[in-house]
Scaffold this active site. Structure first.
Site, mmCIF file in Angstrom:
data_model
loop_
_atom_site.group_PDB
_atom_site.id
_atom_site.type_symbol
_atom_site.label_atom_id
_atom_site.label_comp_id
_atom_site.label_asym_id
_atom_site.label_seq_id
_atom_site.Cartn_x
_atom_site.Cartn_y
_atom_site.Cartn_z
ATOM 1 N N ASP A 1 -1.765 10.624 -42.385
ATOM 2 C CA ASP A 1 -1.818 9.558 -41.383
ATOM 3 C C ASP A 1 -2.844 9.970 -40.347
ATOM 4 O OD1 ASP A 1 0.067 10.511 -38.809
ATOM 5 O OD2 ASP A 1 0.763 11.322 -40.721
ATOM 6 N N GLU B 1 9.265 6.988 -31.024
ATOM 7 C CA GLU B 1 9.623 8.327 -30.550
ATOM 8 C C GLU B 1 9.506 8.330 -29.039
ATOM 9 O OE1 GLU B 1 6.060 10.988 -31.548
ATOM 10 O OE2 GLU B 1 5.686 9.201 -32.751
#
Length: 276
Positions: free
Chosen positions: A74, A161
């Site tokens: 990613d 997150e």
């Protein structure tokens, strides 16, 4: 994932080695080095596939990332333009690229890298970094307006997150509100793209918000020091982010590396069930 896992994932589950189971804002990466100074063979990391390296390797014990045959990365704008044919030849099968953040930020790395990755045979998806000072509906709308549907792409990803380094938003909603916002975002994207997003998170956020109680969630879990079964006991997962300091041919700096939780046949079945 726990509870009533999405049906498409359950159909693949028999082939998933980890089907039973910390991203950084943006994500945040270590300082980049020039491509010519960073060669995978110079940073050999036991426990990783042979053609990948790590500038800060984990002394793996038990189940290591090398156990899994399907790997991906990613990336965001920090990686610049990636040489996708070279990365593909090194074993990169998939890539999630940052596309949006909050309700007003676009990452140019997605537009720069997605077409070239597809052309090289790397399966591509977009991810959204969640911002707690904008509504879930606003953020879903922002993502949908900027990430077109593309046949064969991976499902979108909700990267959620705590972002304690944010200079503009220090909100930390309670677990019930977090889960409600997640459901809103996931539902809106599923309605638009025709496939439910994957959820990326880390151990602290997962525990703080009791994400294990959420039904119908397919997880991509970060744990860079141990197997997901140790950091998320009893959780099912499809993707494992096992390092944030990986070295891959074709990528001019360190990069996040990930493993799919099953065999190559299971990967093909997952794509057939979950791709757009």
């Amino acid at each position: 994932m726990r509870g009533a896992a999405i049906l498409t994932t359950v159909a693949v589950c028999a082939g998933l080695a980890g089907c039973g189971g910390e991203h950084k804002p943006g994500p945040v990466h270590t300082q980049l080095m020039a491509p010519e100074a960073l060669v995978a063979s110079d940073h050999l990391a036991p426990g990783l596939p042979a053609r990948f390296g790590d500038t800060n390797p984990t002394p793996w014990e038990g189940i290591t990332p090398a156990r899994y045959p399907v790997h991906g990365l990613d990336a965001a704008r920090y990686q610049g333009a990636i040489d996708w044919p070279q990365a593909r030849a090194a074993g990169i099968a998939f890539a999630w690229l940052k596309a949006t953040e909050g309700g007003d930020h676009v990452d140019p790395g997605f537009e720069r890298n997605a077409p070239a990755a597809r052309a090289a045979g790397v399966r591509v998806g977009a991810y959204h970094f969640y911002y707690f000072c904008r509504s879930a509906a606003d953020q879903a709308k922002w993502f949908i307006e900027r990430v077109p549907k593309h046949a064969g792409d991976l499902p979108p990803v909700l990267d959620i997150e705590w972002n304690h380094t944010s200079p503009t938003c220090q909100l930390r909603p309670d677990g019930s509100k977090v889960r409600a916002e997640m459901r809103t975002f996931l539902d809106l994207l599923e309605r638009h793209y025709g496939t439910r997003p994957v959820v990326y998170t880390d151990p602290a956020f997962y525990a703080d918000n009791d994400l294990g109680q959420m039904a119908g969630v397919e997880f991509w879990l970060r744990t860079v020091t141990a197997h997901p079964s140790e950091r998320y006991p009893g959780e099912r997962w499809s993707f494992w982010q096992y390092t944030g300091t990986g070295v891959v041919p074709g990528v001019g700096g360190t990069v996040d590396l990930n493993a799919f939780a099953g065999s190559r046949a299971a990967w093909d079945a997952w794509l057939a069930a979950r791709a757009q």
